[in-house]
Design a protein around this motif. Structure first.
Motif, mmCIF file in Angstrom:
data_model
loop_
_atom_site.group_PDB
_atom_site.id
_atom_site.type_symbol
_atom_site.label_atom_id
_atom_site.label_comp_id
_atom_site.label_asym_id
_atom_site.label_seq_id
_atom_site.Cartn_x
_atom_site.Cartn_y
_atom_site.Cartn_z
ATOM 1 N N GLU A 59 -23.563 30.604 -21.882
ATOM 2 C CA GLU A 59 -24.502 31.194 -22.832
ATOM 3 C C GLU A 59 -23.744 31.989 -23.900
ATOM 4 O O GLU A 59 -22.758 32.672 -23.609
ATOM 5 C CB GLU A 59 -25.493 32.092 -22.112
ATOM 6 C CG GLU A 59 -26.457 31.324 -21.213
ATOM 7 C CD GLU A 59 -27.551 32.206 -20.649
ATOM 8 O OE1 GLU A 59 -27.358 33.439 -20.607
ATOM 9 O OE2 GLU A 59 -28.603 31.673 -20.257
ATOM 10 N N ASN A 60 -24.225 31.863 -25.137
ATOM 11 C CA ASN A 60 -23.638 32.563 -26.283
ATOM 12 C C ASN A 60 -22.260 32.049 -26.682
ATOM 13 O O ASN A 60 -21.638 32.631 -27.572
ATOM 14 C CB ASN A 60 -23.541 34.076 -26.034
ATOM 15 C CG ASN A 60 -24.889 34.746 -26.117
ATOM 16 O OD1 ASN A 60 -25.519 34.773 -27.170
ATOM 17 N ND2 ASN A 60 -25.343 35.276 -24.997
ATOM 18 N N GLU A 76 -25.643 26.784 -17.644
ATOM 19 C CA GLU A 76 -26.569 27.407 -18.593
ATOM 20 C C GLU A 76 -25.957 27.426 -19.999
ATOM 21 O O GLU A 76 -24.844 27.904 -20.203
ATOM 22 C CB GLU A 76 -26.912 28.812 -18.122
ATOM 23 C CG GLU A 76 -27.585 28.812 -16.753
ATOM 24 C CD GLU A 76 -27.925 30.203 -16.257
ATOM 25 O OE1 GLU A 76 -27.753 31.154 -17.040
ATOM 26 O OE2 GLU A 76 -28.353 30.325 -15.102
ATOM 27 N N LEU A 77 -26.753 26.945 -20.966
ATOM 28 C CA LEU A 77 -26.254 26.774 -22.330
ATOM 29 C C LEU A 77 -27.082 27.520 -23.369
ATOM 30 O O LEU A 77 -26.924 27.261 -24.569
ATOM 31 C CB LEU A 77 -26.238 25.283 -22.700
ATOM 32 C CG LEU A 77 -25.339 24.361 -21.874
ATOM 33 C CD1 LEU A 77 -25.485 22.931 -22.354
ATOM 34 C CD2 LEU A 77 -23.885 24.805 -21.958
ATOM 35 N N ARG A 78 -27.934 28.420 -22.960
ATOM 36 C CA ARG A 78 -28.758 29.110 -23.957
ATOM 37 C C ARG A 78 -27.878 29.868 -24.957
ATOM 38 O O ARG A 78 -26.897 30.498 -24.577
ATOM 39 C CB ARG A 78 -29.711 30.072 -23.245
ATOM 40 C CG ARG A 78 -30.806 30.620 -24.158
ATOM 41 C CD ARG A 78 -31.696 31.568 -23.404
ATOM 42 N NE ARG A 78 -32.730 32.134 -24.254
ATOM 43 C CZ ARG A 78 -33.458 33.199 -23.937
ATOM 44 N NH1 ARG A 78 -33.264 33.817 -22.782
ATOM 45 N NH2 ARG A 78 -34.368 33.651 -24.770
ATOM 46 N N TRP A 79 -28.236 29.773 -26.241
ATOM 47 C CA TRP A 79 -27.494 30.365 -27.367
ATOM 48 C C TRP A 79 -26.137 29.712 -27.611
ATOM 49 O O TRP A 79 -25.390 30.154 -28.480
ATOM 50 C CB TRP A 79 -27.287 31.866 -27.201
ATOM 51 C CG TRP A 79 -28.528 32.699 -27.247
ATOM 52 C CD1 TRP A 79 -29.360 32.896 -28.299
ATOM 53 C CD2 TRP A 79 -29.061 33.485 -26.184
ATOM 54 N NE1 TRP A 79 -30.387 33.743 -27.961
ATOM 55 C CE2 TRP A 79 -30.223 34.128 -26.658
ATOM 56 C CE3 TRP A 79 -28.663 33.713 -24.868
ATOM 57 C CZ2 TRP A 79 -30.988 34.971 -25.877
ATOM 58 C CZ3 TRP A 79 -29.429 34.551 -24.081
ATOM 59 C CH2 TRP A 79 -30.573 35.174 -24.586
ATOM 60 N N ALA A 80 -25.787 28.679 -26.872
ATOM 61 C CA ALA A 80 -24.495 28.023 -27.073
ATOM 62 C C ALA A 80 -24.530 27.145 -28.328
ATOM 63 O O ALA A 80 -25.564 26.567 -28.670
ATOM 64 C CB ALA A 80 -24.128 27.179 -25.860
ATOM 65 N N LYS A 81 -23.382 27.059 -29.008
ATOM 66 C CA LYS A 81 -23.237 26.192 -30.166
ATOM 67 C C LYS A 81 -21.915 25.438 -30.061
ATOM 68 O O LYS A 81 -20.891 26.022 -29.705
ATOM 69 C CB LYS A 81 -23.249 26.991 -31.467
ATOM 70 C CG LYS A 81 -24.573 27.682 -31.774
ATOM 71 C CD LYS A 81 -24.515 28.397 -33.120
ATOM 72 C CE LYS A 81 -25.853 29.064 -33.434
ATOM 73 N NZ LYS A 81 -25.827 29.753 -34.772
ATOM 74 N N ASN A 82 -21.994 24.133 -30.335
ATOM 75 C CA ASN A 82 -20.779 23.314 -30.347
ATOM 76 C C ASN A 82 -20.030 23.393 -29.019
ATOM 77 O O ASN A 82 -18.798 23.515 -28.978
ATOM 78 C CB ASN A 82 -19.863 23.730 -31.510
ATOM 79 C CG ASN A 82 -20.561 23.649 -32.849
ATOM 80 O OD1 ASN A 82 -20.959 22.574 -33.291
ATOM 81 N ND2 ASN A 82 -20.751 24.801 -33.480
ATOM 82 N N VAL A 83 -20.790 23.324 -27.938
ATOM 83 C CA VAL A 83 -20.237 23.339 -26.584
ATOM 84 C C VAL A 83 -20.420 21.953 -25.976
ATOM 85 O O VAL A 83 -21.432 21.276 -26.226
ATOM 86 C CB VAL A 83 -20.931 24.418 -25.728
ATOM 87 C CG1 VAL A 83 -20.675 24.209 -24.246
ATOM 88 C CG2 VAL A 83 -20.460 25.805 -26.164
ATOM 89 N N ALA A 84 -19.459 21.502 -25.176
ATOM 90 C CA ALA A 84 -19.539 20.207 -24.507
ATOM 91 C C ALA A 84 -19.476 20.396 -22.993
ATOM 92 O O ALA A 84 -18.693 21.216 -22.487
ATOM 93 C CB ALA A 84 -18.416 19.289 -24.968
ATOM 94 N N VAL A 85 -20.311 19.626 -22.282
ATOM 95 C CA VAL A 85 -20.258 19.542 -20.816
ATOM 96 C C VAL A 85 -20.057 18.067 -20.492
ATOM 97 O O VAL A 85 -20.941 17.238 -20.743
ATOM 98 C CB VAL A 85 -21.540 20.081 -20.165
ATOM 99 C CG1 VAL A 85 -21.445 19.986 -18.644
ATOM 100 C CG2 VAL A 85 -21.801 21.525 -20.602
ATOM 101 N N ARG A 86 -18.897 17.734 -19.933
ATOM 102 C CA ARG A 86 -18.510 16.327 -19.766
ATOM 103 C C ARG A 86 -17.970 16.068 -18.368
ATOM 104 O O ARG A 86 -17.246 16.887 -17.799
ATOM 105 C CB ARG A 86 -17.415 15.949 -20.777
ATOM 106 C CG ARG A 86 -17.763 16.193 -22.229
ATOM 107 C CD ARG A 86 -16.580 15.911 -23.135
ATOM 108 N NE ARG A 86 -16.045 14.587 -22.910
ATOM 109 C CZ ARG A 86 -14.748 14.273 -22.935
ATOM 110 N NH1 ARG A 86 -13.848 15.226 -23.154
ATOM 111 N NH2 ARG A 86 -14.347 13.039 -22.731
ATOM 112 N N CYS A 104 -29.950 25.645 -27.387
ATOM 113 C CA CYS A 104 -28.559 25.444 -27.774
ATOM 114 C C CYS A 104 -28.525 24.561 -29.018
ATOM 115 O O CYS A 104 -29.525 23.932 -29.377
ATOM 116 C CB CYS A 104 -27.744 24.824 -26.643
ATOM 117 S SG CYS A 104 -28.398 23.257 -26.012
ATOM 118 N N GLU A 105 -27.382 24.532 -29.679
ATOM 119 C CA GLU A 105 -27.286 23.830 -30.964
ATOM 120 C C GLU A 105 -25.997 23.020 -31.013
ATOM 121 O O GLU A 105 -24.924 23.520 -30.683
ATOM 122 C CB GLU A 105 -27.317 24.840 -32.112
ATOM 123 C CG GLU A 105 -27.238 24.223 -33.494
ATOM 124 C CD GLU A 105 -27.366 25.267 -34.594
ATOM 125 O OE1 GLU A 105 -26.965 24.972 -35.737
ATOM 126 O OE2 GLU A 105 -27.865 26.389 -34.305
#
Length: 354
Positions: A59-60, A76-86, A104-105
């Motif tokens: 998050e964030n 958890e990815l709330r407020w995340a930007k340009n994050v990858a989960v692979r 997220c964005e």
């Protein structure tokens, strides 16, 4: 140093390579930069023994990549930007999530295996409230809101909704979302719940097997939103769910084989509008009936009670197996191909058989 100590001082461009082991809960506190992400990666030299977490919070965060780990709780990815989960394995009631505003964005969720086992009962399907407690019948695989996100090449199994966007007050700026090439297996409610999508959301080339409802747009908020080349097998209730006055959907080149009604686009309250069904192939047949308060249909060729003059239906291949070629369009019924063509206004649809 421990992994958590190293993460606290990580700089853009660092790669944190995890040895096999158990890491508990983890919250990432540092950001990368464009072209210099911070990468948290399992050591692929040990493919059998996992790097395992209880839960992970990104998050964030921005410009962080999580790769190849196992998680027994949510990512958890709330407020995340340009994050990858692979390439992660997630075994949890809630899998990879950003389920409240602003979500997220521009996040990339790809090549993960996300699994759970929710009981297949009426309450879980949203069709009855008597069986099991609420906790037993909730669970979301990949659930996000926010713009520009990509969800692809994941295998998602056993959730009430396997992949979903958010609804009502929880949704935020759901535009330009891509959901493609996912393998979805066993969903007691919706396989892909693309609800409250605004425009340019694309649901493409997904394989959906053994789910209660295949594709949901409840509602589409104007569109265009695209549902193209999805393959759906052994669907129960409905191929296409268009509740709550859904607007602006394009269903193109999809293939459906299901029990009960084949070309089944249901709504419970109000028509859907400016929706196109073209070049789809559907087969219905025996095995219909009621599931709680919802029906699978009785093997009819087409069931489109919400269809109206703002919609288009043409160039579809529609068929049944061991059931009559009958159905409903709007408030009227048909008993042959000519009737289907007349009620939809599409003269190029065909009757197909196995």
């Amino acid at each position: 140093r421990s992994f958590k100590d190293a993460a606290l001082t990580a700089e853009p461009g660092d790669i944190l390579l995890l040895a096999p082991g158990y890491y508990g809960d983890f919250t990432m506190e540092r950001d990368g930069l464009p072209g210099k992400p911070i990468v948290i990666r399992a050591d692929h030299a040990h493919p059998v023994i996992n790097s395992t977490f209880d839960s992970i919070s990104l998050e964030n965060r921005s410009h962080v990549i999580l790769e190849g780990v196992s998680v027994n709780g949510p990512v958890e990815l709330r407020w995340a930007k340009n994050v990858a989960v692979r390439h992660c394995t997630v075994n949890s009631k809630y899998g990879i999530i950003a389920k409240r505003q602003p979500g997220c964005e521009n996040c990339y969720i790809a090549d993960n295996v996300v699994s759970y086992t929710m009981p297949w009962v009426n309450r879980g399907m949203g069709s009855g409230m008597a069986e099991y407690g609420g906790a037993a019948c909730v669970g979301e695989g990949i659930e996000i809101t926010g713009p520009g996100n990509v969800i692809c090449y994941n295998r998602v199994k056993g959730y009430r909704d396997c992949i979903s966007t958010m609804e009502d007050l929880w949704m935020y700026n759901q535009v330009c979302i891509d959901i493609y090439n996912n393998d979805i297996f066993v969903g007691p409610d919706d396989a892909i719940e693309a609800d409250f999508c605004m425009h340019n959301c694309r649901i493409l080339r997904n394989r959906i097997t053994n789910c209660y409802i295949a594709l949901s747009s409840q509602p589409g908020l104007g569109g265009p939103n695209y549902f193209i080349r999805n393959v759906m097998y052994n669907i129960v209730h409905s191929s296409f769910k268009l509740e709550r006055h859904s607007v602006g959907n394009l269903f193109l080149h999809n293939t459906v084989v299901k029990v009960g009604g084949g070309f089944r686009a249901v709504h419970q309250a109000g028509n859907y509008f400016r929706t196109e069904f073209k070049n789809n192939l559907t087969i219905g047949g025996p095995g219909g009936g009621l599931y709680g308060r919802y029906s699978a249909g009785e093997g009819e060729a087409g069931f489109l009670p919400g269809y109206n003059s703002t919609c288009q239906f043409d160039y579809n291949g529609v068929g049944t197996y061991q059931t009559p070629f009958t159905g409903q369009v709007g408030d009227e019924f048909f008993s042959d191909l000519d009737g289907l063509r007349r009620l939809t206004g599409g003269n190029n649809s065909l009757r197909v058989d196995l």
